[in-house]
Structure formats: structure tokens, C-alpha cells
Design a protein around this motif. Structure first.
Motif, PDB file in Angstrom:
ATOM      1  N   TYR A  77       0.852  -1.280  -0.003  1.00 57.38           N
ATOM      2  CA  TYR A  77      -0.245  -0.005   0.023  1.00 57.38           C
ATOM      3  C   TYR A  77       1.015   1.227  -0.075  1.00 57.38           C
ATOM      4  CZ  TYR A  77      -4.173  -2.541   1.142  1.00 57.38           C
ATOM      5  OH  TYR A  77      -5.409  -3.627   1.104  1.00 57.38           O
ATOM      6  N   ASN A  78       0.328   2.239  -0.514  1.00 54.16           N
ATOM      7  CA  ASN A  78       1.087   3.604  -0.412  1.00 54.16           C
ATOM      8  C   ASN A  78       1.533   3.958   0.887  1.00 54.16           C
ATOM      9  OD1 ASN A  78       1.230   3.869  -3.220  1.00 54.16           O
ATOM     10  ND2 ASN A  78      -0.799   5.088  -3.259  1.00 54.16           N
ATOM     11  N   LYS A  79       0.365   3.854   1.872  1.00 56.31           N
ATOM     12  CA  LYS A  79       0.704   4.215   3.026  1.00 56.31           C
ATOM     13  C   LYS A  79       2.000   3.271   3.729  1.00 56.31           C
ATOM     14  CE  LYS A  79      -2.881   1.301   5.339  1.00 56.31           C
ATOM     15  NZ  LYS A  79      -4.197   1.115   5.917  1.00 56.31           N
ATOM     16  N   THR A  80       1.842   2.109   3.273  1.00 56.17           N
ATOM     17  CA  THR A  80       3.023   1.232   3.856  1.00 56.17           C
ATOM     18  C   THR A  80       4.514   1.766   3.427  1.00 56.17           C
ATOM     19  OG1 THR A  80       1.766  -0.596   3.588  1.00 56.17           O
ATOM     20  CG2 THR A  80       3.995  -1.018   3.720  1.00 56.17           C
ATOM     21  N   LYS A  81       4.562   2.476   2.177  1.00 58.08           N
ATOM     22  CA  LYS A  81       5.844   3.198   1.826  1.00 58.08           C
ATOM     23  C   LYS A  81       6.012   4.277   2.680  1.00 58.08           C
ATOM     24  CE  LYS A  81       5.932   1.597  -2.962  1.00 58.08           C
ATOM     25  NZ  LYS A  81       6.106   2.063  -4.291  1.00 58.08           N
ATOM     26  N   LEU A  82       4.976   4.825   3.067  1.00 54.11           N
ATOM     27  CA  LEU A  82       5.154   6.344   3.812  1.00 54.11           C
ATOM     28  C   LEU A  82       5.452   5.764   5.357  1.00 54.11           C
ATOM     29  CD1 LEU A  82       5.004   9.274   4.446  1.00 54.11           C
ATOM     30  CD2 LEU A  82       2.458   8.866   4.854  1.00 54.11           C
ATOM     31  N   LYS A  83       4.858   4.527   5.972  1.00 57.08           N
ATOM     32  CA  LYS A  83       5.508   3.964   7.023  1.00 57.08           C
ATOM     33  C   LYS A  83       6.733   3.673   7.159  1.00 57.08           C
ATOM     34  CE  LYS A  83       0.936   2.398   8.805  1.00 57.08           C
ATOM     35  NZ  LYS A  83       0.148   1.103   9.370  1.00 57.08           N
ATOM     36  N   LEU A  84       7.286   3.008   6.130  1.00 55.94           N
ATOM     37  CA  LEU A  84       8.573   2.467   6.029  1.00 55.94           C
ATOM     38  C   LEU A  84       9.588   3.652   6.151  1.00 55.94           C
ATOM     39  CD1 LEU A  84       8.418  -0.477   3.580  1.00 55.94           C
ATOM     40  CD2 LEU A  84       8.700  -0.664   6.098  1.00 55.94           C
ATOM     41  N   THR A  85       9.025   4.664   5.317  1.00 55.01           N
ATOM     42  CA  THR A  85      10.001   5.946   5.324  1.00 55.01           C
ATOM     43  C   THR A  85      10.163   6.466   6.549  1.00 55.01           C
ATOM     44  OG1 THR A  85       9.426   6.172   2.839  1.00 55.01           O
ATOM     45  CG2 THR A  85      10.396   8.249   4.046  1.00 55.01           C
ATOM     46  N   ASN A  86       8.909   6.637   7.374  1.00 48.05           N
ATOM     47  CA  ASN A  86       8.999   7.192   8.605  1.00 48.05           C
ATOM     48  C   ASN A  86       9.747   6.267   9.750  1.00 48.05           C
ATOM     49  OD1 ASN A  86       7.586   9.532   7.898  1.00 48.05           O
ATOM     50  ND2 ASN A  86       5.562   8.443   8.441  1.00 48.05           N
ATOM     51  N   ILE A  87       9.748   5.106   9.641  1.00 47.31           N
ATOM     52  CA  ILE A  87      10.279   4.223  10.594  1.00 47.31           C
ATOM     53  C   ILE A  87      11.813   4.244  10.325  1.00 47.31           C
ATOM     54  CG2 ILE A  87      10.824   1.749  10.981  1.00 47.31           C
ATOM     55  CD1 ILE A  87       7.588   1.467  10.666  1.00 47.31           C
ATOM     56  N   LEU A  88      12.279   4.290   9.013  1.00 47.62           N
ATOM     57  CA  LEU A  88      13.591   4.509   8.769  1.00 47.62           C
ATOM     58  C   LEU A  88      14.051   5.887   9.183  1.00 47.62           C
ATOM     59  CD1 LEU A  88      16.236   3.514   7.447  1.00 47.62           C
ATOM     60  CD2 LEU A  88      15.393   4.514   5.226  1.00 47.62           C
ATOM     61  N   TYR A  89      13.390   6.833   9.005  1.00 50.09           N
ATOM     62  CA  TYR A  89      13.856   8.396   9.426  1.00 50.09           C
ATOM     63  C   TYR A  89      14.023   8.125  11.107  1.00 50.09           C
ATOM     64  CZ  TYR A  89      13.117  13.142  10.859  1.00 50.09           C
ATOM     65  OH  TYR A  89      13.318  14.269  11.499  1.00 50.09           O
ATOM     66  N   PHE A  90      12.982   7.695  11.676  1.00 52.00           N
ATOM     67  CA  PHE A  90      12.886   7.627  13.283  1.00 52.00           C
ATOM     68  C   PHE A  90      14.057   6.881  13.786  1.00 52.00           C
ATOM     69  CE2 PHE A  90      11.592   5.399  16.976  1.00 52.00           C
ATOM     70  CZ  PHE A  90      11.280   6.410  17.743  1.00 52.00           C
ATOM     71  N   ASN A  91      14.575   5.803  13.213  1.00 51.68           N
ATOM     72  CA  ASN A  91      15.509   4.969  13.568  1.00 51.68           C
ATOM     73  C   ASN A  91      16.870   5.457  13.454  1.00 51.68           C
ATOM     74  OD1 ASN A  91      13.828   2.784  14.427  1.00 51.68           O
ATOM     75  ND2 ASN A  91      14.122   1.609  12.641  1.00 51.68           N
ATOM     76  N   LYS A  92      16.868   6.271  12.314  1.00 51.66           N
ATOM     77  CA  LYS A  92      18.264   7.000  12.078  1.00 51.66           C
ATOM     78  C   LYS A  92      18.513   8.101  13.008  1.00 51.66           C
ATOM     79  CE  LYS A  92      19.533   7.158   7.588  1.00 51.66           C
ATOM     80  NZ  LYS A  92      19.507   7.563   6.192  1.00 51.66           N
ATOM     81  N   THR A  93      17.361   8.991  13.210  1.00 51.57           N
ATOM     82  CA  THR A  93      17.419   9.942  14.277  1.00 51.57           C
ATOM     83  C   THR A  93      17.749   9.520  15.558  1.00 51.57           C
ATOM     84  OG1 THR A  93      15.994  11.359  12.757  1.00 51.57           O
ATOM     85  CG2 THR A  93      16.095  11.787  14.959  1.00 51.57           C
ATOM     86  N   THR A  94      17.124   8.433  15.944  1.00 53.61           N
ATOM     87  CA  THR A  94      17.173   7.744  17.118  1.00 53.61           C
ATOM     88  C   THR A  94      18.864   7.261  17.333  1.00 53.61           C
ATOM     89  OG1 THR A  94      15.093   7.039  17.630  1.00 53.61           O
ATOM     90  CG2 THR A  94      16.479   5.993  18.822  1.00 53.61           C
ATOM     91  N   ASN A  95      19.200   6.830  16.299  1.00 55.39           N
ATOM     92  CA  ASN A  95      20.588   6.282  16.321  1.00 55.39           C
ATOM     93  C   ASN A  95      21.699   7.345  16.355  1.00 55.39           C
ATOM     94  OD1 ASN A  95      19.992   3.646  16.213  1.00 55.39           O
ATOM     95  ND2 ASN A  95      20.289   3.626  13.959  1.00 55.39           N
ATOM     96  N   PHE A  96      21.466   8.620  15.784  1.00 53.90           N
ATOM     97  CA  PHE A  96      22.208   9.731  15.939  1.00 53.90           C
ATOM     98  C   PHE A  96      22.278  10.374  17.272  1.00 53.90           C
ATOM     99  CE2 PHE A  96      22.795  14.307  15.590  1.00 53.90           C
ATOM    100  CZ  PHE A  96      24.255  14.400  15.243  1.00 53.90           C
ATOM    101  N   LEU A  97      21.245  10.571  17.856  1.00 54.19           N
ATOM    102  CA  LEU A  97      20.972  11.111  19.015  1.00 54.19           C
ATOM    103  C   LEU A  97      21.595  10.244  20.021  1.00 54.19           C
ATOM    104  CD1 LEU A  97      17.161  12.484  18.573  1.00 54.19           C
ATOM    105  CD2 LEU A  97      19.400  13.664  18.807  1.00 54.19           C
TER     106      LEU A  97
END
Length: 286
Positions: A77-97
């Protein structure tokens, strides 16, 4: 957006993360389907997971509305692609912090620039701090970033103490440089360039550009085709010359370019630095 909606969205987001990271198979299936549809057989050949394991996780992904099927092919689903993008962004930000928590807790990052909020781009960057063995390591990193590039953009509250070698390198190698500097620093750099150019007759400065700006410089950075180097003020208002974050990743370089572009729009005009020497020794500004 209401507080209730935010809480519900965050709870759903947490559940999605838990559901996905608990299974490597689910992540691989979604990764494979991200760019194209596929049958279970095609996923099996691609991932080397067993047919039964893939079928079990396909069913779970369908139940959670991550994927759907048409004629034995599975799609995101298109919303799945958006979720995956948000999860990737969230994880990468969390790792940096997480990796730089002590440094960031001491830093002033109350900067009204949209790009600075996207710290996920800095995941994997290195924090270089001065120590008893090498007190000047961060300063050396900044100097290295100021030479040996195709282009350079940067913001500084001060200029590097080894300014002679740096600026002469820019001029002698016809470098493309754009800097935002406090008024006094900008004036000093401009005068150095004008004093240096007569030593090389008929040289015209084509590529060094300066924007004087005395307001709201709360960080320093350089970005070039090779790397990003970033430093902050401390929370007591002093510029921290003892620590820098550096990265050669293209995502971090793109972050730096966007950061400069956004800050550039808040400043005034570039000052004229063009200066040509005629054969009779006369100089003229452009």
C-alpha cells in the motif's frame, strides 16, 4: 492536530515498529516489494527463506494492512511506503541522538531552520573531540575541510587561524567558495583577498563569495563535494571549538547543502570581491 490524534498515531507507530523488527523475514519481504510486486515463489527465490515462513509472514502482513494481492502478486500500500520511510527516519534519528547524546546535551540547537531538524541525515557521522593527546584535532578537521575540494559552502562565527594558507589556496586553485561570516570577519577576509591578488598579476577572483551576517549564527559548518563538518555553540553561549561532527556520506553532504541554502535566504547580498590587476599595476574592483 489534536493531542489525542498525536498520541494515537504514536502508539500505532510504536506497534508497527515492534511488529516489523521482530521478524527479519517481514522486513526483507517489504524491502523486496518496495520497488516491485512479486509472487511468493519470487520472494522465496530472492530471500532464501522457506516457502512456509514466507507464506506465514505474508498472511500477517496482509492482516496488518501492509500489503495486498492481485492475481497471486503482492504489492505494498502507498501508506506502507510512507510508514517504512517514517520508521527509517525515526531509527536513523534515534541512532544519531543516542550515539552523540552527551555532546548534543551540551549544545545549543535552538535554531529556527527546518533543515537542522532532519538529524537522521547525520547517522553514522563521527564526533571528533579534543583530548589531552590531541588538543587541536577538531580545528585540524575544520582546516582539512577548507582545502582540497571542487566547491565549498560554509558558515563561521570566526575564521580559521591559519587563514593565509587557506585563502591563498582558494585563490591559487581557482576554488568555488561561498561563505556566510560575521561582518568583521567578512571584511577581514575580503581585505586579505584584495591584498593577496596583486602578488599574482592579472588574476581576477572569480569564485570566492562572501555574505556578511551578524545575526543568529549559532553554529559553524563546511560542506563540500567531499565532506560535511559541523560544530555548535554551547548552551552558555560560547562557540565550542573542541568538538565537531564530520561525515563523508552523501546524505550528510546533501543535508549541509540544504542547510546552507536555507540559511543563505535569511541573509543579505554577497559582497563584491572581483579585483583585477592590469599590466600597468592599477587595480580595479568590480
Amino acid at each position: 492536530m489534536s493531542t489525542k490524534f498525536n498520541e494515537e498515531y504514536f502508539q500505532d507507530f510504536q506497534e508497527d515498529i515492534k511488529f516489523l523488527i521482530n521478524s527479519d523475514i517481514r522486513l526483507e519481504i517489504l524491502g523486496y516489494l518496495y520497488n516491485s510486486s512479486a509472487s511468493i515463489k519470487e520472494i522465496e527465490e530472492r530471500t532464501n527463506f522457506s516457502y512456509s515462513s514466507i507464506l506465514d509472514n505474508i498472511n500477517k502482513l496482509e492482516q496488518r494492512k501492509f500489503i495486498f494481492s492481485i492475481d497471486d502478486k503482492f504489492y505494498l500500500y502507498n501508506k506502507t511506503k510512507l510508514k517504512l520511510t517514517n520508521i527509517l527516519y525515526f531509527n536513523k534519528t534515534t541512532n544519531f541522538l543516542r550515539d552523540n547524546s552527551d555532546f548534543l546535551n551540551q549544545s545549543l540547537i535552538d535554531i529556527n531552520i527546518d533543515t537542522i531538524k532532519d538529524l537522521s541525515a547525520l547517522e553514522g557521522s563521527k564526533l571528533i573531540e579534543s583530548n589531552n593527546i590531541d588538543l587541536f584535532k577538531p580545528t585540524e578537521i575544520f582546516q582539512d575541510s577548507l582545502m582540497g575540494f571542487k566547491f565549498l559552502k560554509g558558515i563561521f562565527p570566526y575564521f580559521h587561524p591559519n587563514h593565509y594558507d587557506i585563502i591563498s589556496y582558494w585563490i591559487d586553485n581557482d576554488c568555488t567558495v561561498e561563505l556566510i561570516l560575521p561582518d568583521a570577519v567578512s571584511e577581514a577576509v575580503k581585505n586579505f583577498i584584495k591584498d593577496y591578488l596583486p602578488k599574482s598579476p592579472a588574476i581576477k577572483n572569480k569564485h570566492v563569495k562572501l555574505k556578511p551576517n551578524d545575526s543568529n549564527i549559532q553554529f559553524a559548518f563546511t560542506v563540500s563535494d567531499k565532506c560535511l563538518v559541523l560544530a555548535f555553540y554551547t548552551k552558555n553561549g560560547q562557540f565550542n571549538q573542541n568538538a565537531v561532527i564530520t561525515s563523508t556520506n552523501q546524505e550528510a553532504i546533501n543535508f549541509g547543502l540544504k542547510l546552507f541554502e536555507e540559511y543563505e535566504k535569511l541573509c543579505g547580498d554577497y559582497v563584491s570581491l572581483d579585483y583585477i590587476i592590469y599590466p600597468d599595476g592599477r587595480g580595479k574592483n568590480y
